[in-house]
Design a protein around this motif. Structure first.
Motif, PDB file in Angstrom:
ATOM      1  N   UNK A 155     -57.745 -31.607  -2.436  1.00  0.00           N
ATOM      2  CA  UNK A 155     -58.846 -32.727  -2.589  1.00  0.00           C
ATOM      3  C   UNK A 155     -58.873 -33.712  -1.439  1.00  0.00           C
ATOM      4  N   UNK A 156     -57.750 -34.234  -1.133  1.00  0.00           N
ATOM      5  CA  UNK A 156     -57.792 -35.270  -0.304  1.00  0.00           C
ATOM      6  C   UNK A 156     -58.108 -34.666   1.266  1.00  0.00           C
ATOM      7  N   UNK A 157     -57.779 -33.435   1.451  1.00  0.00           N
ATOM      8  CA  UNK A 157     -58.237 -32.813   2.719  1.00  0.00           C
ATOM      9  C   UNK A 157     -59.472 -32.606   2.854  1.00  0.00           C
ATOM     10  N   UNK A 158     -60.227 -32.255   1.839  1.00  0.00           N
ATOM     11  CA  UNK A 158     -61.582 -32.437   1.934  1.00  0.00           C
ATOM     12  C   UNK A 158     -62.284 -33.743   2.089  1.00  0.00           C
ATOM     13  N   UNK A 159     -61.861 -34.934   1.623  1.00  0.00           N
ATOM     14  CA  UNK A 159     -62.283 -36.035   1.765  1.00  0.00           C
ATOM     15  C   UNK A 159     -61.965 -36.555   3.415  1.00  0.00           C
ATOM     16  N   UNK A 160     -60.708 -36.305   3.884  1.00  0.00           N
ATOM     17  CA  UNK A 160     -60.021 -36.291   5.165  1.00  0.00           C
ATOM     18  C   UNK A 160     -61.488 -35.928   6.111  1.00  0.00           C
ATOM     19  N   UNK A 161     -61.491 -34.605   5.984  1.00  0.00           N
ATOM     20  CA  UNK A 161     -62.354 -34.103   7.156  1.00  0.00           C
ATOM     21  C   UNK A 161     -63.943 -34.602   6.808  1.00  0.00           C
ATOM     22  N   UNK A 162     -64.360 -34.861   5.648  1.00  0.00           N
ATOM     23  CA  UNK A 162     -65.697 -35.798   5.469  1.00  0.00           C
ATOM     24  C   UNK A 162     -65.650 -36.873   6.505  1.00  0.00           C
ATOM     25  N   UNK A 163     -64.507 -37.766   6.169  1.00  0.00           N
ATOM     26  CA  UNK A 163     -64.587 -38.938   6.958  1.00  0.00           C
ATOM     27  C   UNK A 163     -64.507 -38.551   8.427  1.00  0.00           C
ATOM     28  N   UNK A 164     -63.750 -37.572   8.787  1.00  0.00           N
ATOM     29  CA  UNK A 164     -63.677 -36.976  10.495  1.00  0.00           C
ATOM     30  C   UNK A 164     -64.927 -36.910  10.809  1.00  0.00           C
ATOM     31  N   UNK A 165     -65.788 -36.108  10.069  1.00  0.00           N
ATOM     32  CA  UNK A 165     -67.244 -36.013  10.562  1.00  0.00           C
ATOM     33  C   UNK A 165     -68.008 -37.108  10.766  1.00  0.00           C
ATOM     34  N   UNK A 166     -67.837 -37.955   9.596  1.00  0.00           N
ATOM     35  CA  UNK A 166     -68.760 -38.952   9.740  1.00  0.00           C
ATOM     36  C   UNK A 166     -68.522 -40.294  10.328  1.00  0.00           C
ATOM     37  N   UNK A 167     -67.329 -40.482  10.603  1.00  0.00           N
ATOM     38  CA  UNK A 167     -66.650 -41.607  11.648  1.00  0.00           C
ATOM     39  C   UNK A 167     -66.818 -41.218  13.037  1.00  0.00           C
ATOM     40  N   UNK A 168     -66.556 -39.950  13.283  1.00  0.00           N
ATOM     41  CA  UNK A 168     -66.395 -39.838  14.899  1.00  0.00           C
ATOM     42  C   UNK A 168     -66.708 -38.417  15.261  1.00  0.00           C
ATOM     43  N   UNK A 169     -67.425 -37.503  14.340  1.00  0.00           N
ATOM     44  CA  UNK A 169     -67.706 -36.128  14.890  1.00  0.00           C
ATOM     45  C   UNK A 169     -66.546 -35.487  15.369  1.00  0.00           C
ATOM     46  N   UNK A 170     -66.481 -34.681  16.307  1.00  0.00           N
ATOM     47  CA  UNK A 170     -65.648 -34.098  17.176  1.00  0.00           C
ATOM     48  C   UNK A 170     -64.344 -34.643  17.735  1.00  0.00           C
ATOM     49  N   UNK A 171     -64.605 -35.684  18.065  1.00  0.00           N
ATOM     50  CA  UNK A 171     -63.601 -36.696  18.872  1.00  0.00           C
ATOM     51  C   UNK A 171     -62.336 -36.797  18.100  1.00  0.00           C
TER      52      UNK A 171
END
Length: 219
Positions: A101-117
């Motif tokens: 569950x937390x991995x899914x939220x972490x990936x969502x935030x990665x994409x939202x905050x800075x994309x691929x960087x």
């Protein structure tokens, strides 16, 4: 007691600035609440601002109590509070569920905050100032420190406005320096030491990251 995260960040920036000058600094904030604090620190010392995304693993029936944390990186890593896991009788099925569950939220935030960087790829030789709005159990900070240390930075400074005294020895062991403005006893929760502790939104995080980039910090 702090008025809000901005005031806490301004006061923390005073203390961090006194440790300078810094060799190739970067401020990494734990989102979401650490970003407004980290923004003030980055602005003061002229450093770039980015985030390191860590997700607390909450206990069964009490998600606010951390039994560990998940942190981004290659590979992602889990830091568990083994004593709490044992004491609460937390089984593998629950751990797998909460990590997923937390991995899914972490990936969502990665994409939202800075994309691929990924700022963790470029920390070698840098001075990393790791900022949050406070420390409670310390497991999210420990997970972040483990991921950062692996990248061989020159120096790691943990900087937070408030933390309980009993987590400081471990923080000092894992970081090169620790800056904490207040260590109240008894320590109830981070938010108890702020007059205003509204939840920081994704939009606010993104706005502050973009504002930091436009200001040309670290250029």
């Amino acid at each position: 007691m702090f008025k809000d995260r901005v005031e806490a960040g301004e006061r923390l920036a005073d203390a961090v600035e006194a440790l300078g000058p810094f060799d190739d600094p970067i401020v990494l904030a734990l989102p979401r609440g650490g970003v407004p604090v980290g923004y003030e620190v980055a602005k003061r010392i002229g450093a770039p601002l980015d985030v390191i995304i860590v997700r607390k693993l909450g206990a069964p029936f009490n998600p606010e109590f951390a039994i560990g944390a998940l942190v981004e990186g290659e590979p992602e890593r889990v830091v568990l509070n083994e004593e709490a896991v044992y004491r609460l009788g937390v089984g593998k099925a629950y751990l797998d569920q909460v990590i997923a569950k937390e991995r899914e939220e972490m990936h969502r935030r990665q994409a939202r905050y800075r994309g691929e960087a990924n700022p963790l790829e470029n920390l070698e030789g840098k001075t990393v100032i790791l900022v949050d709005d406070g420390i409670a159990t310390g497991y999210t900070m420990k997970a972040a420190l483990a991921a950062i240390r692996e990248q061989r930075p020159r120096r790691i400074i943990v900087a937070v406005p408030v933390a309980p005294l009993d987590v400081l020895p471990e923080m000092k062991r894992l970081a090169d320096e620790v800056v904490v403005l207040e260590t109240p006893e008894p320590f109830w929760a981070v938010g108890a030491h702020y007059e205003r502790f509204d939840q920081t939104s994704d939009e606010e995080v993104i706005e502050l990251l973009q504002k930091a980039k436009k200001s040309g910090s670290g250029e």
